[in-house]
Write an enzyme that holds these catalytic residues in place. Sequence first.
Site, PDB file in Angstrom:
ATOM      1  N   GLY A  46     -30.864 -43.717   3.811  1.00  0.00           N
ATOM      2  CA  GLY A  46     -32.098 -43.877   4.576  1.00  0.00           C
ATOM      3  C   GLY A  46     -32.682 -45.249   4.311  1.00  0.00           C
ATOM      4  N   GLN A  51     -38.994 -51.738   3.661  1.00  0.00           N
ATOM      5  CA  GLN A  51     -38.049 -52.128   2.609  1.00  0.00           C
ATOM      6  C   GLN A  51     -37.359 -53.452   2.925  1.00  0.00           C
ATOM      7  OE1 GLN A  51     -36.276 -47.920   2.456  1.00  0.00           O
ATOM      8  NE2 GLN A  51     -36.037 -48.611   0.357  1.00  0.00           N
ATOM      9  N   CYS A  94     -33.681 -44.786  -4.852  1.00  0.00           N
ATOM     10  CA  CYS A  94     -34.297 -45.593  -3.792  1.00  0.00           C
ATOM     11  C   CYS A  94     -33.704 -46.984  -3.853  1.00  0.00           C
ATOM     12  CB  CYS A  94     -35.812 -45.650  -3.985  1.00  0.00           C
ATOM     13  SG  CYS A  94     -36.660 -46.605  -2.720  1.00  0.00           S
ATOM     14  N   LEU A  95     -33.338 -47.524  -2.704  1.00  0.00           N
ATOM     15  CA  LEU A  95     -32.760 -48.866  -2.672  1.00  0.00           C
ATOM     16  C   LEU A  95     -33.762 -49.908  -3.164  1.00  0.00           C
ATOM     17  CD1 LEU A  95     -30.871 -48.576   0.730  1.00  0.00           C
ATOM     18  CD2 LEU A  95     -29.873 -48.541  -1.567  1.00  0.00           C
ATOM     19  N   HIS A 136     -39.174 -38.764   1.772  1.00  0.00           N
ATOM     20  CA  HIS A 136     -39.033 -39.982   0.965  1.00  0.00           C
ATOM     21  C   HIS A 136     -39.293 -41.216   1.843  1.00  0.00           C
ATOM     22  CE1 HIS A 136     -36.691 -42.574  -2.065  1.00  0.00           C
ATOM     23  NE2 HIS A 136     -36.701 -43.345  -0.977  1.00  0.00           N
ATOM     24  N   GLU A 137     -38.698 -41.231   3.046  1.00  0.00           N
ATOM     25  CA  GLU A 137     -38.873 -42.376   3.960  1.00  0.00           C
ATOM     26  C   GLU A 137     -40.294 -42.449   4.489  1.00  0.00           C
ATOM     27  OE1 GLU A 137     -36.649 -44.392   3.725  1.00  0.00           O
ATOM     28  OE2 GLU A 137     -35.008 -43.114   3.081  1.00  0.00           O
ATOM     29  N   HIS A 140     -42.574 -44.185   2.194  1.00  0.00           N
ATOM     30  CA  HIS A 140     -42.500 -45.651   2.273  1.00  0.00           C
ATOM     31  C   HIS A 140     -43.500 -46.192   3.297  1.00  0.00           C
ATOM     32  CE1 HIS A 140     -39.228 -46.843  -0.384  1.00  0.00           C
ATOM     33  NE2 HIS A 140     -38.392 -45.978   0.156  1.00  0.00           N
TER      34      HIS A 140
HETATM   35  O1  GNR Z   1     -29.972 -43.915  -0.484  1.00  0.00           O
HETATM   36  C1  GNR Z   1     -30.894 -43.159  -0.791  1.00  0.00           C
HETATM   37  N1  GNR Z   1     -30.618 -41.975  -1.382  1.00  0.00           N
HETATM   38  C2  GNR Z   1     -31.557 -40.982  -1.597  1.00  0.00           C
HETATM   39  C3  GNR Z   1     -31.222 -39.933  -2.435  1.00  0.00           C
HETATM   40  C4  GNR Z   1     -32.116 -38.907  -2.664  1.00  0.00           C
HETATM   41  C5  GNR Z   1     -33.349 -38.921  -2.045  1.00  0.00           C
HETATM   42  C6  GNR Z   1     -33.706 -39.968  -1.229  1.00  0.00           C
HETATM   43  C7  GNR Z   1     -32.819 -40.998  -0.988  1.00  0.00           C
HETATM   44  S1  GNR Z   1     -33.260 -42.282   0.059  1.00  0.00           S
HETATM   45  C8  GNR Z   1     -32.292 -43.577  -0.571  1.00  0.00           C
HETATM   46  C9  GNR Z   1     -32.410 -44.810   0.307  1.00  0.00           C
HETATM   47  C10 GNR Z   1     -33.835 -45.308   0.281  1.00  0.00           C
HETATM   48  O2  GNR Z   1     -34.327 -45.897  -0.639  1.00  0.00           O
HETATM   49  N2  GNR Z   1     -34.571 -45.015   1.299  1.00  0.00           N
HETATM   50  O3  GNR Z   1     -35.866 -45.379   1.337  1.00  0.00           O
HETATM   51 NI    NI Z   2     -36.498 -45.437  -0.729  1.00  0.00          NI
END
Ligand code: GNR
Ligand code: NI
Length: 174
Positions: A46, A51, A94-95, A136-137, A140
């Site tokens: 995601g 980001q 999270c990246l 999660h997204e 952000h």
């Molecule tokens: O790559 C991602 N893996 C992930 C694993 C568990 C819960 C959420 C994520 S999102 C993350 C990519 C990212 O940072 N998206 O904002």
């Molecule tokens: Ni993230």
Amino acid sequence: MALRQILTEPNSILRQKSLPVDLVDENIQSLMDDMLETMYGAPGIGLAAIQIGIPKRVIVLDIDQKEGKKNPIFLVNPEIIQKSKNLSTYEEGCLSVPGQFAEIDRPDKCNIKYLDYYGVKKEINAEGMLATCIQHEMDHLEGILFIDYLSKLKKTMIVKKLSKQKKALERIVV
Ligand code: GNR
Ligand code: NI
């Protein structure tokens, strides 16, 4: 299409609140194309526009990438219609918080409405990993990172570590 640089914590841009998109035009589609390429390249499942430094309410997702089959989902201006009281726990990463992982509780189901790649109104009833990832997204978009749900101590340790790593990298680059 182009690969964009992913911002990492600590960076105040990641704390900005993203603004709604008023029209899904070619510029937004081109942003989504770049985001998808950047997400696959990372690799990740995601990515939110903030980001890569763009404070717009745009998200790309692909939670089941196997055997080269791509299943991208594009969410513009997503809104939660309903979320369950029941929680489920997933290990999140999270990246923008590279190399750090933690178990986070979130509602196990959520219904959202959004505009797709073509600006068409859609709804998703998400559960499991998809529900977690969407939330999660969407965090952000509000400037929230998963580490914000951890204890102050754990969060401080992670931010310190990332900040040291960044400084070490800057010394190599310069
Ligand atoms: O790559 C991602 N893996 C992930 C694993 C568990 C819960 C959420 C994520 S999102 C993350 C990519 C990212 O940072 N998206 O904002
Ligand atoms: Ni993230």
